[in-house]
Design an enzyme around this catalytic site. Structure first.
Site, PDB file in Angstrom:
ATOM      1  N   SER A 169      67.589  25.332  41.685  1.00 43.78           N
ATOM      2  CA  SER A 169      68.739  24.517  41.474  1.00 43.78           C
ATOM      3  C   SER A 169      69.633  24.979  42.435  1.00 43.78           C
ATOM      4  O   SER A 169      69.499  25.064  43.704  1.00 43.78           O
ATOM      5  CB  SER A 169      69.127  24.391  40.169  1.00 43.78           C
ATOM      6  OG  SER A 169      70.047  23.291  40.108  1.00 43.78           O
ATOM      7  N   THR A 170      70.877  25.282  42.028  1.00 43.27           N
ATOM      8  CA  THR A 170      72.240  25.514  43.021  1.00 43.27           C
ATOM      9  C   THR A 170      71.839  26.875  43.752  1.00 43.27           C
ATOM     10  O   THR A 170      71.459  27.742  43.233  1.00 43.27           O
ATOM     11  CB  THR A 170      73.546  25.998  42.108  1.00 43.27           C
ATOM     12  OG1 THR A 170      73.442  24.890  41.213  1.00 43.27           O
ATOM     13  CG2 THR A 170      74.443  26.068  42.960  1.00 43.27           C
ATOM     14  N   HIS A 195      66.253  20.684  42.142  1.00 45.16           N
ATOM     15  CA  HIS A 195      67.213  19.801  41.599  1.00 45.16           C
ATOM     16  C   HIS A 195      67.825  19.037  42.892  1.00 45.16           C
ATOM     17  O   HIS A 195      68.836  19.608  43.597  1.00 45.16           O
ATOM     18  CB  HIS A 195      68.204  20.097  41.005  1.00 45.16           C
ATOM     19  CG  HIS A 195      67.770  20.940  39.322  1.00 45.16           C
ATOM     20  ND1 HIS A 195      68.309  21.638  38.788  1.00 45.16           N
ATOM     21  CD2 HIS A 195      66.562  20.335  38.857  1.00 45.16           C
ATOM     22  CE1 HIS A 195      67.517  21.919  37.610  1.00 45.16           C
ATOM     23  NE2 HIS A 195      66.599  21.450  37.652  1.00 45.16           N
ATOM     24  N   MET A 288      71.988  26.714  38.510  1.00 51.16           N
ATOM     25  CA  MET A 288      72.818  26.378  37.163  1.00 51.16           C
ATOM     26  C   MET A 288      72.129  25.886  36.104  1.00 51.16           C
ATOM     27  O   MET A 288      71.409  24.939  36.557  1.00 51.16           O
ATOM     28  CB  MET A 288      74.242  25.454  37.911  1.00 51.16           C
ATOM     29  CG  MET A 288      75.085  25.078  36.715  1.00 51.16           C
ATOM     30  SD  MET A 288      76.528  24.277  37.703  1.00 51.16           S
ATOM     31  CE  MET A 288      75.681  22.836  38.362  1.00 51.16           C
ATOM     32  N   ASP A 291      67.282  24.746  33.059  1.00 55.85           N
ATOM     33  CA  ASP A 291      66.128  24.186  33.338  1.00 55.85           C
ATOM     34  C   ASP A 291      64.915  25.288  33.702  1.00 55.85           C
ATOM     35  O   ASP A 291      65.575  26.000  34.751  1.00 55.85           O
ATOM     36  CB  ASP A 291      66.433  23.075  34.324  1.00 55.85           C
ATOM     37  CG  ASP A 291      65.056  22.436  34.455  1.00 55.85           C
ATOM     38  OD1 ASP A 291      64.227  22.274  33.678  1.00 55.85           O
ATOM     39  OD2 ASP A 291      64.788  21.599  35.598  1.00 55.85           O
TER      40      ASP A 291
END
Length: 355
Positions: A169-170, A195, A288, A291
């Site tokens: 993600s991030t 994401h 972040m 997940d």
């Protein structure tokens, strides 16, 4: 202490909307709202913000030029404001290369309702960015694609029995790229979930395809997962791996978001664990939230092997941390060592030769 936020955007409407969202967050304070990069430069020097939200498309000096100067002179956590267009997606990925931590999609139509709809996510991304210590911009030395890295001898057969699942993600766009460039073309088939909203994943896949030895595409559904190929979940759809006879194939799903994400890492990894068992290696990178934690545990519980990026090399040590806490991680690895460790684990799975 409140997070000091500077908003940089040439749209008075967007500045007003973001200011409203920041004012409503109890742990944030708006220190300034700049209409262009030159005003922003002065505000950075005056207020030393903890986080900057930065528009890409601005007059006089665009966001990318400002970002590059900022990261060279005064590294600061930056969250980009990106338009949902192909050009916007390409510029956003370039911004992430330059050191931006994350981005917020800005709809071309219905800006007011669109940004307000993202209010919770905007606050979450600013909050996460505030906790990151940004390093000065340096040019990364990536492996030359001509110097082919070799799989360990007992894993050199291009078997379709093995499969690699990567989630992020991030900070993940750069982390995924840094991992994939470490891998040879002979690596088993890869599925990936990052994401990202619709409109960005295709551009991201194209960039990976140009900078790695692998054939990287945005998944369309129905593809057979073959060695040397990597399939990226498209924004707005979960990627699921299914069996078709003896083959692994990609399937797309419009099921409800998981952890507010579609695509979700957990959905992908749980499907891979179910059909791949001990032939799976799961990799969870920077991000972040939580997940992927459940999916990593599913892979481990069914005999596969799981690797998580270490805290020191993560932009945000959220997803890997949650997976470790849940007991879903076999080994914690620094990003620059992840490729070699991954190849060693592929070797340890054995030398299946079904194609």
């Amino acid at each position: 202490m409140a997070i000091k936020v500077l908003v940089v955007d040439d749209s008075a409407l967007v500045r007003s909307l973001l200011a409203e969202i920041i004012h409503d967050a109890p742990d944030m304070t708006l220190v300034g709202a700049a209409p262009d990069a030159y005003v922003a430069r002065d505000m950075v020097n005056q207020f030393t913000p903890d986080v900057i939200t930065l528009d890409i498309e601005m007059p006089r000096m665009d966001g990318l030029a400002f970002l590059e100067k900022l990261m060279g002179a005064r590294p600061t956590p930056v969250v980009m404001i990106s338009t949902l267009t192909e050009e916007g997606a390409d510029a956003t990925l370039r911004a992430l290369e330059l050191g931006a931590l994350d981005f917020i999609p800005k709809p071309k139509l219905g800006v007011t309702s669109g940004i307000r709809e993202y209010a919770e996510l905007i606050v979450e991304k600013i909050r996460a960015a505030a906790g990151v210590k940004v390093k000065p911009l340096v040019k990364k030395n990536r492996p030359e694609l001509g110097s082919e890295q070799k799989l360990p001898a007992s894993a050199s057969l291009q078997s379709t029995e093995k499969i690699i699942a990567i989630g992020a993600s991030t900070g993940g766009t750069e982390a995924i790229k840094d991992l994939l460039v470490q891998l040879p073309a002979a690596v088993p088939g890869i599925v990936m979930t990052q994401h990202m909203p619709p409109g960005f994943t295709r551009t991201f896949a194209e960039r990976l395809n140009k900078t790695t030895r692998l054939h990287v595409v945005e998944a369309k559904g129905g593809e057979r997962i073959l060695p040397g190929h990597a399939f990226l979940a498209p924004g707005g759809h979960h990627l699921v791996v299914v069996r078709s006879g003896a083959d692994y194939r990609v399937k797309l799903s419009d099921a409800e978001p998981v952890h507010r994400h579609r695509p979700a890492v957990d959905i992908m990894m749980e499907s891979v664990a179910q059909i791949g068992g001990k032939n799976v290696v799961g990799v969870l990178l920077t991000g972040m939230g939580k997940d992927g934690a459940r999916g990593m545990l599913a892979i481990r519980n069914r005999g596969g092997y799981t690797l998580a990026q270490d805290e020191a090399s993560c932009v945000v040590y959220g997803m890997p941390k949650e997976a470790v806490a849940l007991g879903g991680v076999d080994q914690i690895v620094a990003l620059d060592k992840m490729g070699q460790v991954l190849l060693e684990k592929i070797k340890a799975l054995g030398s299946g030769n079904r194609l």
